[in-house]
Design a protein around this motif. Structure first.
Motif, PDB file in Angstrom:
ATOM      1  N   ILE A  38       0.874  -1.160   0.000  1.00  0.00           N
ATOM      2  CA  ILE A  38       0.000   0.000   0.000  1.00  0.00           C
ATOM      3  C   ILE A  38       0.920   1.221   0.000  1.00  0.00           C
ATOM      4  CG2 ILE A  38      -1.964  -1.174   1.064  1.00  0.00           C
ATOM      5  CD1 ILE A  38      -1.194   0.118   3.747  1.00  0.00           C
ATOM      6  N   GLY A  39       0.362   2.412  -0.098  1.00  0.00           N
ATOM      7  CA  GLY A  39       1.175   3.594  -0.332  1.00  0.00           C
ATOM      8  C   GLY A  39       1.756   4.296   0.868  1.00  0.00           C
ATOM      9  N   ALA A  40       1.961   3.602   1.977  1.00  0.00           N
ATOM     10  CA  ALA A  40       2.549   4.227   3.173  1.00  0.00           C
ATOM     11  C   ALA A  40       4.056   3.983   3.229  1.00  0.00           C
ATOM     12  CB  ALA A  40       1.892   3.688   4.435  1.00  0.00           C
ATOM     13  N   VAL A  41       4.778   5.039   3.579  1.00  0.00           N
ATOM     14  CA  VAL A  41       6.229   4.963   3.755  1.00  0.00           C
ATOM     15  C   VAL A  41       6.562   5.537   5.125  1.00  0.00           C
ATOM     16  CG1 VAL A  41       8.457   5.811   2.920  1.00  0.00           C
ATOM     17  CG2 VAL A  41       6.668   5.212   1.291  1.00  0.00           C
ATOM     18  N   THR A  42       7.453   4.882   5.843  1.00  0.00           N
ATOM     19  CA  THR A  42       7.914   5.369   7.146  1.00  0.00           C
ATOM     20  C   THR A  42       9.383   5.753   7.011  1.00  0.00           C
ATOM     21  OG1 THR A  42       6.346   3.940   8.310  1.00  0.00           O
ATOM     22  CG2 THR A  42       8.189   4.794   9.589  1.00  0.00           C
ATOM     23  N   SER A  43       9.710   6.973   7.406  1.00  0.00           N
ATOM     24  CA  SER A  43      11.088   7.444   7.294  1.00  0.00           C
ATOM     25  C   SER A  43      11.376   8.456   8.403  1.00  0.00           C
ATOM     26  CB  SER A  43      11.321   8.075   5.919  1.00  0.00           C
ATOM     27  OG  SER A  43      10.465   9.174   5.729  1.00  0.00           O
ATOM     28  N   CYS A  44      12.651   8.768   8.536  1.00  0.00           N
ATOM     29  CA  CYS A  44      13.095   9.723   9.549  1.00  0.00           C
ATOM     30  C   CYS A  44      13.405  11.052   8.879  1.00  0.00           C
ATOM     31  CB  CYS A  44      14.339   9.191  10.261  1.00  0.00           C
ATOM     32  SG  CYS A  44      14.844  10.186  11.670  1.00  0.00           S
ATOM     33  N   THR A  45      12.767  12.106   9.363  1.00  0.00           N
ATOM     34  CA  THR A  45      13.006  13.458   8.866  1.00  0.00           C
ATOM     35  C   THR A  45      13.294  14.359  10.055  1.00  0.00           C
ATOM     36  OG1 THR A  45      11.436  13.065   7.073  1.00  0.00           O
ATOM     37  CG2 THR A  45      12.050  15.351   7.496  1.00  0.00           C
ATOM     38  N   GLY A  47      15.215  13.945  12.512  1.00  0.00           N
ATOM     39  CA  GLY A  47      15.273  13.193  13.759  1.00  0.00           C
ATOM     40  C   GLY A  47      13.944  12.634  14.235  1.00  0.00           C
ATOM     41  N   GLN A  48      12.897  12.812  13.470  1.00  0.00           N
ATOM     42  CA  GLN A  48      11.563  12.316  13.843  1.00  0.00           C
ATOM     43  C   GLN A  48      11.115  11.227  12.858  1.00  0.00           C
ATOM     44  OE1 GLN A  48       9.613  13.058  16.337  1.00  0.00           O
ATOM     45  NE2 GLN A  48      10.084  15.099  17.053  1.00  0.00           N
ATOM     46  N   TRP A  49      10.704  10.094  13.399  1.00  0.00           N
ATOM     47  CA  TRP A  49      10.149   9.033  12.554  1.00  0.00           C
ATOM     48  C   TRP A  49       8.688   9.336  12.299  1.00  0.00           C
ATOM     49  CZ3 TRP A  49      12.735   5.502   9.924  1.00  0.00           C
ATOM     50  CH2 TRP A  49      14.051   5.255  10.301  1.00  0.00           C
ATOM     51  N   GLN A  50       8.295   9.246  11.044  1.00  0.00           N
ATOM     52  CA  GLN A  50       6.886   9.453  10.726  1.00  0.00           C
ATOM     53  C   GLN A  50       6.498   8.655   9.491  1.00  0.00           C
ATOM     54  OE1 GLN A  50       6.609  13.694  10.229  1.00  0.00           O
ATOM     55  NE2 GLN A  50       7.217  13.617   8.097  1.00  0.00           N
ATOM     56  N   SER A  51       5.227   8.337   9.424  1.00  0.00           N
ATOM     57  CA  SER A  51       4.679   7.653   8.258  1.00  0.00           C
ATOM     58  C   SER A  51       3.910   8.672   7.440  1.00  0.00           C
ATOM     59  CB  SER A  51       3.768   6.510   8.700  1.00  0.00           C
ATOM     60  OG  SER A  51       4.489   5.550   9.439  1.00  0.00           O
ATOM     61  N   ARG A  52       3.895   8.450   6.137  1.00  0.00           N
ATOM     62  CA  ARG A  52       3.184   9.349   5.233  1.00  0.00           C
ATOM     63  C   ARG A  52       2.648   8.545   4.055  1.00  0.00           C
ATOM     64  NH1 ARG A  52       6.289   9.779   0.801  1.00  0.00           N
ATOM     65  NH2 ARG A  52       8.518   9.381   1.052  1.00  0.00           N
ATOM     66  N   TRP A  53       1.662   9.124   3.387  1.00  0.00           N
ATOM     67  CA  TRP A  53       1.108   8.504   2.196  1.00  0.00           C
ATOM     68  C   TRP A  53       1.836   9.027   0.961  1.00  0.00           C
ATOM     69  CZ3 TRP A  53      -1.306   4.332   3.105  1.00  0.00           C
ATOM     70  CH2 TRP A  53      -2.097   4.190   4.227  1.00  0.00           C
ATOM     71  N   GLU A  54       2.132   8.145   0.022  1.00  0.00           N
ATOM     72  CA  GLU A  54       2.792   8.521  -1.229  1.00  0.00           C
ATOM     73  C   GLU A  54       1.983   9.555  -2.011  1.00  0.00           C
ATOM     74  OE1 GLU A  54       5.682   7.714  -2.614  1.00  0.00           O
ATOM     75  OE2 GLU A  54       6.347   5.929  -1.579  1.00  0.00           O
ATOM     76  N   ASP A  55       0.652   9.542  -1.877  1.00  0.00           N
ATOM     77  CA  ASP A  55      -0.185  10.481  -2.627  1.00  0.00           C
ATOM     78  C   ASP A  55      -0.346  11.827  -1.915  1.00  0.00           C
ATOM     79  OD1 ASP A  55      -1.991   9.962  -0.573  1.00  0.00           O
ATOM     80  OD2 ASP A  55      -3.521   9.098  -1.867  1.00  0.00           O
ATOM     81  N   SER A  56       0.371  12.014  -0.810  1.00  0.00           N
ATOM     82  CA  SER A  56       0.355  13.254  -0.015  1.00  0.00           C
ATOM     83  C   SER A  56      -0.966  13.524   0.685  1.00  0.00           C
ATOM     84  CB  SER A  56       0.724  14.473  -0.879  1.00  0.00           C
ATOM     85  OG  SER A  56       2.010  14.297  -1.413  1.00  0.00           O
ATOM     86  N   SER A  57      -1.845  12.545   0.753  1.00  0.00           N
ATOM     87  CA  SER A  57      -3.095  12.733   1.494  1.00  0.00           C
ATOM     88  C   SER A  57      -2.804  12.712   2.997  1.00  0.00           C
ATOM     89  CB  SER A  57      -4.119  11.658   1.108  1.00  0.00           C
ATOM     90  OG  SER A  57      -3.654  10.362   1.414  1.00  0.00           O
ATOM     91  N   PRO A  58      -3.735  13.224   3.815  1.00  0.00           N
ATOM     92  CA  PRO A  58      -3.493  13.296   5.268  1.00  0.00           C
ATOM     93  C   PRO A  58      -3.306  11.917   5.896  1.00  0.00           C
ATOM     94  CG  PRO A  58      -5.445  14.561   4.647  1.00  0.00           C
ATOM     95  CD  PRO A  58      -5.030  13.781   3.439  1.00  0.00           C
ATOM     96  N   TRP A  59      -2.438  11.874   6.888  1.00  0.00           N
ATOM     97  CA  TRP A  59      -2.231  10.636   7.663  1.00  0.00           C
ATOM     98  C   TRP A  59      -3.246  10.650   8.797  1.00  0.00           C
ATOM     99  CZ3 TRP A  59       0.487   6.397   6.617  1.00  0.00           C
ATOM    100  CH2 TRP A  59       0.621   5.455   7.628  1.00  0.00           C
ATOM    101  N   ASN A  60      -4.408  10.021   8.575  1.00  0.00           N
ATOM    102  CA  ASN A  60      -5.482  10.073   9.558  1.00  0.00           C
ATOM    103  C   ASN A  60      -5.978   8.697   9.993  1.00  0.00           C
ATOM    104  OD1 ASN A  60      -6.746   9.347   7.207  1.00  0.00           O
ATOM    105  ND2 ASN A  60      -8.102  11.111   7.118  1.00  0.00           N
ATOM    106  N   TYR A  61      -5.275   7.656   9.589  1.00  0.00           N
ATOM    107  CA  TYR A  61      -5.658   6.295   9.967  1.00  0.00           C
ATOM    108  C   TYR A  61      -4.428   5.411   9.836  1.00  0.00           C
ATOM    109  CZ  TYR A  61      -7.655   1.627   9.752  1.00  0.00           C
ATOM    110  OH  TYR A  61      -7.917   0.301   9.993  1.00  0.00           O
ATOM    111  N   ALA A  62      -4.297   4.439  10.733  1.00  0.00           N
ATOM    112  CA  ALA A  62      -3.232   3.439  10.641  1.00  0.00           C
ATOM    113  C   ALA A  62      -3.742   2.134  11.245  1.00  0.00           C
ATOM    114  CB  ALA A  62      -1.983   3.907  11.384  1.00  0.00           C
TER     115      ALA A  62
END
Length: 101
Positions: A38-45, A47-62
């Motif tokens: 699915i289109g979720a990627v988790t990375s460190c930016t 110094g903060q780890w965060q998940s985001r959607w490849e389509d730039s939609s809001p992260w409102n569910y996991a």
């Protein structure tokens, strides 16, 4: 993501509700027993780890499985057709995927 975009002119699916997650789990299960990208990627930016959607939609569910996502290296996300839970996986792995349009 690139294959989904270049071949199907779509992008890996983003998931914004438990209802949608269950629909995608059922769809995946009708084709495979392997986890699907699915289109979720988790990375460190910064110094903060965060998940985001490849389509730039809001992260409102996991729907992460226990002990996920990994916070060691950048990872992509696979949805299990067995339990609907998400797990971090190395992005280079070949596996089925779900595109959205």
């Amino acid at each position: 993501q690139r294959y989904c975009r270049d071949v199907y002119r779509g992008q890996l699916v983003s998931v914004h509700s438990s209802f949608r997650n269950e629909d995608l789990r059922k769809l995946a299960r009708s084709y495979t027993f392997h986890s699907v990208w699915i289109g979720a990627v988790t990375s460190c930016t910064n110094g903060q780890w965060q998940s985001r959607w490849e389509d730039s939609s809001p992260w409102n569910y996991a729907n992460w499985a226990p002990k996920y996502p990994f916070h060691v290296v950048t990872t992509c996300t696979a949805l299990s057709p067995r339990d609907g839970l998400w797990r971090s996986r190395f992005c280079f792995q070949l596996r089925p995927f779900i595109c959205q349009y």
